[in-house]
Motif scaffolding. Structure first.
Motif, PDB file in Angstrom:
ATOM      1  N   ILE A 121       0.811  -1.223   0.000  1.00 26.03           N
ATOM      2  CA  ILE A 121       0.000   0.000   0.000  1.00 26.03           C
ATOM      3  C   ILE A 121       0.846   1.276   0.000  1.00 26.03           C
ATOM      4  N   PRO A 122       1.856   1.409   0.875  1.00 28.05           N
ATOM      5  CA  PRO A 122       2.623   2.669   0.869  1.00 28.05           C
ATOM      6  C   PRO A 122       3.423   2.890  -0.417  1.00 28.05           C
ATOM      7  N   ILE A 123       3.723   1.825  -1.141  1.00 29.79           N
ATOM      8  CA  ILE A 123       4.469   1.982  -2.396  1.00 29.79           C
ATOM      9  C   ILE A 123       3.548   2.424  -3.529  1.00 29.79           C
ATOM     10  N   LEU A 124       2.369   1.835  -3.613  1.00 32.98           N
ATOM     11  CA  LEU A 124       1.474   2.107  -4.743  1.00 32.98           C
ATOM     12  C   LEU A 124       0.680   3.401  -4.579  1.00 32.98           C
ATOM     13  N   ILE A 125       0.296   3.741  -3.355  1.00 27.62           N
ATOM     14  CA  ILE A 125      -0.487   4.955  -3.126  1.00 27.62           C
ATOM     15  C   ILE A 125       0.487   6.126  -3.003  1.00 27.62           C
ATOM     16  N   ALA A 130      -5.972   9.778  -3.643  1.00 31.42           N
ATOM     17  CA  ALA A 130      -7.041   9.721  -2.645  1.00 31.42           C
ATOM     18  C   ALA A 130      -7.424   8.263  -2.418  1.00 31.42           C
ATOM     19  N   VAL A 131      -7.806   7.953  -1.193  1.00 31.06           N
ATOM     20  CA  VAL A 131      -8.232   6.604  -0.829  1.00 31.06           C
ATOM     21  C   VAL A 131      -9.643   6.673  -0.269  1.00 31.06           C
ATOM     22  N   ILE A 132     -10.489   5.771  -0.727  1.00 30.04           N
ATOM     23  CA  ILE A 132     -11.821   5.581  -0.152  1.00 30.04           C
ATOM     24  C   ILE A 132     -11.858   4.178   0.434  1.00 30.04           C
ATOM     25  N   LEU A 133     -12.224   4.092   1.683  1.00 29.95           N
ATOM     26  CA  LEU A 133     -12.305   2.799   2.363  1.00 29.95           C
ATOM     27  C   LEU A 133     -13.759   2.403   2.563  1.00 29.95           C
ATOM     28  N   ASP A 134     -14.099   1.188   2.182  1.00 31.67           N
ATOM     29  CA  ASP A 134     -15.381   0.645   2.619  1.00 31.67           C
ATOM     30  C   ASP A 134     -15.348   0.550   4.141  1.00 31.67           C
ATOM     31  N   GLN A 135     -16.444   0.912   4.752  1.00 34.87           N
ATOM     32  CA  GLN A 135     -16.512   0.924   6.216  1.00 34.87           C
ATOM     33  C   GLN A 135     -16.067  -0.394   6.842  1.00 34.87           C
ATOM     34  N   GLN A 136     -16.346  -1.517   6.165  1.00 32.71           N
ATOM     35  CA  GLN A 136     -16.008  -2.819   6.724  1.00 32.71           C
ATOM     36  C   GLN A 136     -14.766  -3.433   6.098  1.00 32.71           C
ATOM     37  N   ALA A 137     -13.983  -2.639   5.352  1.00 34.63           N
ATOM     38  CA  ALA A 137     -12.722  -3.154   4.822  1.00 34.63           C
ATOM     39  C   ALA A 137     -11.865  -3.666   5.972  1.00 34.63           C
ATOM     40  N   HIS A 138     -11.126  -4.732   5.732  1.00 27.10           N
ATOM     41  CA  HIS A 138     -10.410  -5.405   6.816  1.00 27.10           C
ATOM     42  C   HIS A 138      -9.440  -4.469   7.525  1.00 27.10           C
ATOM     43  N   PHE A 139      -9.334  -4.669   8.830  1.00 26.78           N
ATOM     44  CA  PHE A 139      -8.491  -3.799   9.657  1.00 26.78           C
ATOM     45  C   PHE A 139      -7.044  -3.766   9.179  1.00 26.78           C
ATOM     46  N   SER A 140      -6.559  -4.878   8.619  1.00 30.42           N
ATOM     47  CA  SER A 140      -5.162  -4.923   8.175  1.00 30.42           C
ATOM     48  C   SER A 140      -4.899  -3.905   7.073  1.00 30.42           C
ATOM     49  N   MET A 141      -5.911  -3.571   6.278  1.00 31.72           N
ATOM     50  CA  MET A 141      -5.766  -2.512   5.282  1.00 31.72           C
ATOM     51  C   MET A 141      -5.970  -1.134   5.915  1.00 31.72           C
ATOM     52  N   GLN A 142      -6.979  -1.009   6.750  1.00 29.86           N
ATOM     53  CA  GLN A 142      -7.263   0.288   7.365  1.00 29.86           C
ATOM     54  C   GLN A 142      -6.076   0.801   8.168  1.00 29.86           C
ATOM     55  N   SER A 143      -5.426  -0.081   8.909  1.00 30.41           N
ATOM     56  CA  SER A 143      -4.321   0.348   9.774  1.00 30.41           C
ATOM     57  C   SER A 143      -3.153   0.889   8.976  1.00 30.41           C
ATOM     58  N   VAL A 144      -2.939   0.367   7.760  1.00 37.36           N
ATOM     59  CA  VAL A 144      -1.862   0.873   6.902  1.00 37.36           C
ATOM     60  C   VAL A 144      -2.281   2.189   6.256  1.00 37.36           C
ATOM     61  N   VAL A 145      -3.519   2.249   5.792  1.00 38.43           N
ATOM     62  CA  VAL A 145      -4.001   3.446   5.106  1.00 38.43           C
ATOM     63  C   VAL A 145      -3.974   4.662   6.032  1.00 38.43           C
ATOM     64  N   GLN A 146      -4.211   4.467   7.316  1.00 33.45           N
ATOM     65  CA  GLN A 146      -4.224   5.584   8.258  1.00 33.45           C
ATOM     66  C   GLN A 146      -2.930   6.388   8.205  1.00 33.45           C
ATOM     67  N   LYS A 268       8.287  -2.678  -8.545  1.00 33.17           N
ATOM     68  CA  LYS A 268       8.331  -1.464  -7.720  1.00 33.17           C
ATOM     69  C   LYS A 268       8.091  -1.811  -6.255  1.00 33.17           C
ATOM     70  N   VAL A 269       7.129  -2.716  -6.025  1.00 28.40           N
ATOM     71  CA  VAL A 269       6.831  -3.157  -4.660  1.00 28.40           C
ATOM     72  C   VAL A 269       7.951  -4.057  -4.137  1.00 28.40           C
ATOM     73  N   LYS A 270       8.402  -4.987  -4.961  1.00 22.86           N
ATOM     74  CA  LYS A 270       9.409  -5.946  -4.503  1.00 22.86           C
ATOM     75  C   LYS A 270      10.732  -5.261  -4.177  1.00 22.86           C
ATOM     76  N   ASN A 271      11.082  -4.222  -4.918  1.00 22.58           N
ATOM     77  CA  ASN A 271      12.363  -3.552  -4.708  1.00 22.58           C
ATOM     78  C   ASN A 271      12.441  -2.807  -3.382  1.00 22.58           C
ATOM     79  N   TRP A 272      11.323  -2.237  -2.951  1.00 24.06           N
ATOM     80  CA  TRP A 272      11.392  -1.490  -1.688  1.00 24.06           C
ATOM     81  C   TRP A 272      10.045  -1.496  -0.989  1.00 24.06           C
TER      82      TRP A 272
END
Length: 820
Positions: A121-125, A130-146, A268-272
């Motif tokens: 997530i931090p590499i691609l975004i 802008a990010v839109i989160l579904d209210q029930q998107a899994h916490f493992s994604m929400q915690s990174v997006v924050q 891009k993700v694999k390199n860093w």
């Protein structure tokens, strides 16, 4: 309503909930099996049929996977301890090649899906996205997006699966951002419902700026070609979709899989990509088992297993419908959720099912909203059709018994889960009516005898009988909807006419960041310039936003107090539905009251720490010098330096009425404070409240004016003003107004506190209610602090979720990133 999930307070709240489940032997259990066959699990010496496993296709016990793990250990040892940025175990290439054949796209494997999100997530975004989160998107994604907000990424939420809201949000964001990412689950882990992928693909066709980030952890293996999952069954490859899934569920191993639209993005993700570079790799045993599993997925055997599972899922759906059970989502996923409403009913049901020989998952807050507790169970091909039939029969038989034992009815479930369509007539649970009590319900204090109410709530503040008359007159008939309150009075008597409980609630709109950090509220207030009701809720609050103190009378010496309290809650819940309120706020309880805490948490309430509240009751002195001398040395010296030198500048007046011009000035001073002080962020009070206070005989107004030699500086007007309600023995400052041109140089706020103490003594008061905030200033005067808690129950956590995403920059350290 207050914000619920913020830093240490959130941790404390969730820790308490989980600890309660653990104390009841429902959470953090340990299996006792000497070996697993996939169907049974042993807990506390009892063998249970396991309806809690996410290994949907039963591959975790397959001998080929076991042998793959054994062979890998024998060839490569227990670990290959080197960062993958330098060198990888040979088995990685084989696994990723096999997975590549399944997904037919570039991909990476991570040690866990959560770690993979941290890498990807931090590499691609990128900054400016802008990010839109579904209210029930899994916490493992929400915690990174924050954490993305720290690099300039705009983050927002939409309600669960609400594609119309998504369109509106896109229209808002597209002119400002080149890429908008929408984060979803393929199959949601609690209710087992699908993402609306077909509609999302239509929206992506319409809007080329929209990218999809989909975690299909619960969809892999049992769905799609070669078991690639639910999302892949709808769209195998898309240039603007990042696909994530887990090998820890249906795939029967450990790790995450991340599928990319192209090789460039993958590298891009694999390199860093954070954890892909600096965290430990899979052990060879996991890689060996994963290779064996991937090979099965590439044969027709996977479709046989999928068919076996789907047949069981369909059978379970048929039985649940036949037994008329409250299944929240009917879909062909292996995740089922039976809604029960209150937490204590869920505790009861899990215990009953355990006694019947079934292991299911307890589902309570924070996994689901506070009022939406239930039982979650999963279907795997380890279970027989007979196992499924017996479980459903057990749920059907135990549900009315659990409801009856907890004094609840099926109406609780209807009230919580509005979309349910099942017949109440098939349940024999008792009604919420309780013949042991009678309730007196009123909508005005005028319908309650003055002496009766004041005997219950003497020395409490502005909610004695006369004070409530002021509030009713002030907060009705105003222009703005937040200035109009509904009043609900409850008196509970037993069959002998004795009052066991009494309280009042106000029905009002309040800001959901009421007790949020000031920086968070400041950010929200900017957004409220275009929509003053953004992130606000209509709630039922015990007491009111004006009052403080113990708003609940309850006879704790009576053996009937607990059922009486629950009987009261039944009627409050009923009023919540009638008034269409979003939440209930029970406030100002002693933080150490374990009995109240246990009682309310069983009813699905969440405990929330309130700011410290301050009172002053040390009046064993005769004059101002006596007051100073009874203070500790440091505090006495501070007052001598910070308060007394300025006292001669002021003329202190205590008045009982104000004219229109004076009320206008008082309101201006109040507005200064309300705008500046966001520690307790609420809507401004209506002018009508000032007028009602000014003409009430129990109210006096403290004015601080400059004496003649300083008068020109303020135009002769008050530079500080306080409205004080005098209850029986209690001095209750209600409103404070300040001219901030003089606060620093003349210490006017401290002067008001000092004069209030002297005045309370002179008129024979026994206690001053100083309220919340300004802790340091009140402590200088030796005011006593009390730790109070509230108990909150929301129908929907959406607003709280949005507020928690707003960074509190003041709390952040300059270097370390803190997930909130």
């Amino acid at each position: 309503m207050t914000k619920l999930l913020k830093t240490s307070s959130a941790i404390d709240t969730i820790n308490e909930i989980i600890s309660t489940g653990r104390s009841r032997n429902l959470l953090h259990l340990n299996a006792e099996n000497e070996s697993f066959n996939g169907r049974d699990v042993q807990i506390d010496g009892k063998t249970l049929i396991n309806f809690g496993s996410c290994s949907y296709l039963g591959l975790e016990t397959d001998d080929r996977l076991k042998q793959g793990a054994i062979d890998a250990i024998m060839r490569y040892g227990s670990q290959f301890a080197c960062s993958r940025a330098y060198i990888s175990c040979p088995l990685y290439n084989e696994l990723e090649e096999l997975l590549g054949k399944m997904f037919k796209a570039p991909l990476l494997v991570s040690t866990t899906t959560s770690m993979g999100h941290q890498a990807v997530i931090p590499i691609l975004i990128e900054t400016g996205d802008a990010v839109i989160l579904d209210q029930q998107a899994h916490f493992s994604m929400q915690s990174v997006v924050q954490n993305l907000t720290t690099k300039g990424v705009t983050v927002s939420y939409i309600h669960h699966n609400n594609t119309e809201e998504l369109r509106i949000k896109l229209a808002e964001l597209c002119p400002k951002h080149s890429k908008i990412w929408y984060f979803i689950d393929g199959v949601y882990s609690m209710y087992g419902d699908f993402a609306p992928i077909d509609t999302l693909l239509e929206i992506m066709d319409e809007n080329k700026q929209l990218y999809l980030y989909a975690d299909d952890a619960h969809g892999i293996s049992w769905g799609g070609e070669h078991g690639t999952g639910f999302i892949y069954s709808k769209v195998a490859h898309h240039p603007r979709i990042i696909f994530a899934t887990s090998m820890g569920k249906g795939f029967a191993n450990a790790g995450g899989i991340f599928v990319f639209p192209n090789e460039e993005m993958k590298w891009k993700v694999k390199n860093w990509g954070g954890p892909l570079t600096h965290s430990g790799p899979h052990p060879p045993s996991v890689l060996g088992a994963s290779i064996a599993c991937a090979k099965i997925h590439l044969t027709d055997e996977i479709y046989v297993r999928q068919h076996e599972l789907i047949s069981r899922i369909q059978y379970c759906n048929t039985l649940l419908k036949q037994y008329n059970l409250p299944l929240i989502t009917e879909s062909e996923t292996p995740v089922f959720f039976v809604g029960l409403g209150l937490t204590k009913v869920s505790y009861n049901m899990v215990n009953r099912l355990t006694q019947d020989g079934f292991y299911v998952n307890l589902a309570v807050y924070p996994a689901v909203p506070m009022t939406c507790a239930g039982i979650r169970f999963t279907i795997t091909i380890h279970q027989t059709y007979n196992d499924i039939e017996k479980l459903v029969e057990s749920i059907s038989r135990n549900l009315p018994l659990a409801l009856e034992e907890e004094g609840r009815s099926v109406q609780d479930i209807y009230r919580t889960f509005k979309t349910l369509k099942f017949k109440t007539s098939e349940y024999t649970a008792t009604s919420i009516k309780n013949k042991a009590f009678q309730i007196q319900y009123e909508t005005s204090i005028n319908n309650i005898p003055k002496k009766l109410w004041n005997d219950l709530f003497s020395q409490q503040g502005i909610y004695d009988w006369e004070g409530l008359q002021v509030l009713e007159k002030s907060f009705q008939g105003n222009t703005e909807k937040h200035e109009n309150w509904g009043f609900h009075y409850y008196i509970i008597r037993n069959n002998f006419g004795k009052i066991i409980a009494a309280t009042f609630f106000t029905e009002a709109y309040s800001k959901d960041d009421l007790f949020s950090p000031s920086e968070v509220s400041r950010h929200i207030e900017e957004l409220r310039k275009s929509d003053q009701y953004y992130l606000t809720s209509k709630s039922l609050m015990m007491g009111s936003l004006i009052s403080e103190g113990n708003h609940l009378y309850i006879d704790r010496e009576s053996t009937e107090w607990k059922p009486a309290f629950i009987y009261l809650l039944d009627h409050v819940w009923k009023q919540q539905d009638v008034s269409a309120c979003d939440g209930i706020f029970l406030r100002d309880f002693n933080a150490d009251d374990v009995e109240i805490k246990d009682l309310l948490m069983d009813q699905g309430f969440v405990k929330v720490q309130l700011p410290l509240t301050y009172t002053f009751s040390t009046f064993d002195w005769n004059d101002s010098e006596g007051f100073l001398m009874q203070l500790p040395g440091k505090k006495r010296n501070k007052l001598r330096k910070e308060v007394l030198p300025f006292e001669d500048n002021f003329e202190i007046k205590f008045v009982s009425d104000l004219n229109e011009e004076e009320i206008t000035h008082a309101y201006k001073l109040y507005s200064n404070v309300a705008t500046k002080n966001l520690a307790i962020n609420s809507f401004p009070l209506p002018v009508k409240f000032f007028k009602e206070l000014a003409k009430n005989e129990n109210v006096e107004i403290i004015e601080l004016r400059f004496k003649e030699n300083h008068m020109l500086r303020s135009g002769g007007l008050p530079i500080a003003i306080g409205f004080v309600y005098k209850a029986q023995g209690a001095y209750c400052p209600v409103i404070l107004g300040l001219d901030y041109n003089f606060v620093t140089d003349y210490s006017t706020y401290r002067q008001m506190l000092y004069q209030a103490i002297l005045r309370a003594k002179s008129v024979g008061m026994e206690k001053i209610f100083f309220g919340f905030s300004a802790d340091e200033e009140k402590q200088k005067f030796n005011a006593s602090s009390e730790s109070k808690v509230a108990f909150v129950q929301l129908k929907d956590n959406y607003n709280a979720t949005v507020i928690n995403m707003i960074p509190n920059y003041k709390e952040r350290k300059p270097i370390a990133l803190k997930a909130e």
